[in-house]
Design a protein around this motif. Structure first.
Motif, mmCIF file in Angstrom:
data_model
loop_
_atom_site.group_PDB
_atom_site.id
_atom_site.type_symbol
_atom_site.label_atom_id
_atom_site.label_comp_id
_atom_site.label_asym_id
_atom_site.label_seq_id
_atom_site.Cartn_x
_atom_site.Cartn_y
_atom_site.Cartn_z
ATOM 1 N N PHE A 112 0.828 -1.213 0.000
ATOM 2 C CA PHE A 112 0.000 0.000 0.000
ATOM 3 C C PHE A 112 0.862 1.263 0.000
ATOM 4 C CE2 PHE A 112 -2.270 3.434 2.124
ATOM 5 C CZ PHE A 112 -3.442 3.472 1.396
ATOM 6 N N VAL A 113 1.874 1.296 0.867
ATOM 7 C CA VAL A 113 2.721 2.488 0.972
ATOM 8 C C VAL A 113 3.460 2.745 -0.329
ATOM 9 C CG1 VAL A 113 4.783 3.426 2.087
ATOM 10 C CG2 VAL A 113 2.972 2.412 3.473
ATOM 11 N N PHE A 114 3.996 1.702 -0.944
ATOM 12 C CA PHE A 114 4.762 1.932 -2.161
ATOM 13 C C PHE A 114 3.880 2.223 -3.362
ATOM 14 C CE2 PHE A 114 8.601 1.288 -0.019
ATOM 15 C CZ PHE A 114 9.592 1.808 -0.853
ATOM 16 N N ALA A 115 2.670 1.718 -3.378
ATOM 17 C CA ALA A 115 1.735 2.118 -4.429
ATOM 18 C C ALA A 115 1.386 3.597 -4.284
ATOM 19 C CB ALA A 115 0.477 1.257 -4.365
ATOM 20 N N ALA A 116 1.153 4.031 -3.050
ATOM 21 C CA ALA A 116 0.844 5.445 -2.799
ATOM 22 C C ALA A 116 2.032 6.334 -3.161
ATOM 23 C CB ALA A 116 0.453 5.643 -1.340
ATOM 24 N N LEU A 117 3.225 5.906 -2.768
ATOM 25 C CA LEU A 117 4.425 6.686 -3.084
ATOM 26 C C LEU A 117 4.667 6.758 -4.589
ATOM 27 C CD1 LEU A 117 6.956 5.615 -0.305
ATOM 28 C CD2 LEU A 117 5.931 7.876 -0.634
ATOM 29 N N ALA A 118 4.331 5.682 -5.296
ATOM 30 C CA ALA A 118 4.492 5.685 -6.754
ATOM 31 C C ALA A 118 3.638 6.779 -7.384
ATOM 32 C CB ALA A 118 4.114 4.322 -7.327
ATOM 33 N N ALA A 119 2.421 6.949 -6.875
ATOM 34 C CA ALA A 119 1.544 7.996 -7.389
ATOM 35 C C ALA A 119 2.102 9.382 -7.075
ATOM 36 C CB ALA A 119 0.153 7.839 -6.798
ATOM 37 N N VAL A 120 2.610 9.557 -5.864
ATOM 38 C CA VAL A 120 3.194 10.845 -5.480
ATOM 39 C C VAL A 120 4.460 11.120 -6.294
ATOM 40 C CG1 VAL A 120 4.196 12.166 -3.577
ATOM 41 C CG2 VAL A 120 2.237 10.679 -3.164
ATOM 42 N N TYR A 121 5.256 10.077 -6.511
ATOM 43 C CA TYR A 121 6.487 10.233 -7.293
ATOM 44 C C TYR A 121 6.173 10.702 -8.708
ATOM 45 C CZ TYR A 121 10.314 8.906 -10.361
ATOM 46 O OH TYR A 121 11.287 8.926 -11.335
ATOM 47 N N ALA A 122 5.220 10.045 -9.355
ATOM 48 C CA ALA A 122 4.901 10.385 -10.735
ATOM 49 C C ALA A 122 4.431 11.828 -10.870
ATOM 50 C CB ALA A 122 3.833 9.434 -11.264
ATOM 51 N N ARG A 123 3.747 12.323 -9.832
ATOM 52 C CA ARG A 123 3.183 13.674 -9.901
ATOM 53 C C ARG A 123 4.159 14.743 -9.424
ATOM 54 N NH1 ARG A 123 1.601 17.497 -11.613
ATOM 55 N NH2 ARG A 123 -0.382 18.582 -11.397
ATOM 56 N N THR A 124 4.879 14.491 -8.313
ATOM 57 C CA THR A 124 5.685 15.574 -7.730
ATOM 58 C C THR A 124 7.101 15.188 -7.292
ATOM 59 O OG1 THR A 124 4.756 15.140 -5.535
ATOM 60 C CG2 THR A 124 3.632 16.784 -6.883
ATOM 61 N N LEU A 125 7.286 13.987 -6.751
ATOM 62 C CA LEU A 125 8.573 13.656 -6.137
ATOM 63 C C LEU A 125 9.738 13.724 -7.114
ATOM 64 C CD1 LEU A 125 8.107 10.689 -3.625
ATOM 65 C CD2 LEU A 125 8.608 13.090 -3.145
ATOM 66 N N LYS A 126 9.483 13.379 -8.378
ATOM 67 C CA LYS A 126 10.576 13.356 -9.339
ATOM 68 C C LYS A 126 11.126 14.761 -9.620
ATOM 69 C CE LYS A 126 8.422 11.391 -12.692
ATOM 70 N NZ LYS A 126 8.187 10.777 -14.009
ATOM 71 N N GLU A 127 10.383 15.778 -9.205
ATOM 72 C CA GLU A 127 10.848 17.147 -9.384
ATOM 73 C C GLU A 127 11.855 17.562 -8.307
ATOM 74 O OE1 GLU A 127 9.581 18.585 -11.976
ATOM 75 O OE2 GLU A 127 7.867 17.281 -12.390
ATOM 76 N N VAL A 128 11.948 16.783 -7.234
ATOM 77 C CA VAL A 128 12.746 17.183 -6.075
ATOM 78 C C VAL A 128 14.140 16.575 -6.168
ATOM 79 C CG1 VAL A 128 12.854 17.235 -3.567
ATOM 80 C CG2 VAL A 128 10.624 17.269 -4.719
ATOM 81 N N LEU A 129 15.145 17.419 -5.994
ATOM 82 C CA LEU A 129 16.541 16.997 -6.109
ATOM 83 C C LEU A 129 16.819 15.784 -5.224
ATOM 84 C CD1 LEU A 129 19.409 17.576 -7.184
ATOM 85 C CD2 LEU A 129 19.752 19.064 -5.200
ATOM 86 N N ILE A 130 17.318 14.707 -5.826
ATOM 87 C CA ILE A 130 17.744 13.464 -5.177
ATOM 88 C C ILE A 130 16.568 12.650 -4.612
ATOM 89 C CG2 ILE A 130 19.148 12.457 -3.312
ATOM 90 C CD1 ILE A 130 20.749 13.442 -5.678
#
Length: 287
Positions: A112-130
């Motif tokens: 559950f946590v990694f599915a949720a994080l995957a959604a956040v990553y695709a939308r915003t996390l990949k914009e954050v340095l490192i």
């Protein structure tokens, strides 16, 4: 049939196969295979969570992929629509998380946590340095932790250095990915990637250091950690993997061309797959 093939390309099914190998290896290292039903459910989860992650990533990255001329990707060449990608992601996440529920609380929480994080990553996390790079590297590690907790309530000692090796090589591969996608990341998303922060050359050196650290851990496994200690199967396969990763690392410093970057992506994936397969083979011999 064409739609099915397009979905498999969208969801990078080859990555799911790697995750299945990782889960199986972890289950063997942590205590042996579970019952048939639990085993099947434990493999369904990483397959579909990974599929959902890639589908959603391409959904949000379509303009970047167009600028970077990734014409083989289904959303770029029109094989699939954005609507189809969104539904594929949602269905994949749902199947993956639901499959983990009967296994136990640990497995469900991880899925559950990694599915949720995957959604956040695709939308915003990949914009954050490192931070985005770290998430992706952790997503390569989590199948080992997930597989461990499918069959055990504590982390097996041999899993920890395995996770360190995979995480370090995953970080190196991710930084190479930001070098490869530099143009689209900067022009379309204005993402603060490592190449943008410190330059393409220094970023390539950072990736090399990470790969060297991963190679050092792979050697430590061979020298000191059962069941890898002294294993000719593991030693031979991981040696080939390490050589390939060194070639990819130095190539990013020396060649600096799009044609090399494209080939290096597949070569680094093959190298990591070979290392993960070696872990599975050694764990099977152990059992």
């Amino acid at each position: 049939m064409n739609k099915v093939l397009a979905i498999l390309r969208l969801t990078r099914i080859e990555h799911s196969i790697m995750l299945v190998i990782a889960v199986l290896a972890a289950e063997m290292l942590a205590g042996g295979p579970p019952g048939a039903m639990t085993l099947a459910l434990s493999l369904i989860t990483p397959i579909f969570v990974s599929m959902g992650s890639f589908a959603l990533n391409d959904y949000y990255d379509i303009e970047v992929d167009r600028l970077n001329k990734k014409n083989k990707r289904p959303l770029v060449n029109g094989s699939l629509t954005l609507r189809q990608a969104k539904y594929t992601a949602a269905a994949s996440f749902a199947i993956g998380v639901v499959a983990s529920a009967p296994i136990g609380a640990y497995a469900f929480a991880i899925a559950f946590v990694f599915a949720a994080l995957a959604a956040v990553y695709a939308r915003t996390l990949k914009e954050v340095l490192i931070v985005g790079n770290t998430y992706v590297a952790l997503s390569m590690v989590i199948p080992f932790i997930y597989g461990n907790y499918v069959v055990a309530s504590a982390l097996a000692p041999s899993i920890i250095p395995v996770c360190a090796m995979v995480f370090l090589s995953g970080m190196g591969r991710e930084i190479h990915g930001t070098i490869r996608d530099y143009k689209g990341d900067v022009k379309v998303r204005n993402a603060l990637t490592l190449p943008k922060a410190i330059g393409l050359g220094p970023a390539a050196w950072v990736a090399l250091v990470l790969y060297l650290a991963a190679i050092a851990v792979s050697a430590y496994l061979f020298v000191s950690v059962p069941p890898f200690e002294g294993s000719l199967t593991y030693g031979a396969m991981v040696l080939v993997s390490d050589v390939l990763l060194l070639y990819v690392s130095f190539g990013h410093i020396v060649f600096k061309s799009d044609s090399f970057y494209d080939g290096a992506r597949n070569l680094s994936l093959a190298a990591m797959a070979l290392a993960i397969l070696s872990i599975l083979l050694v764990s099977l011999v152990r059992i």
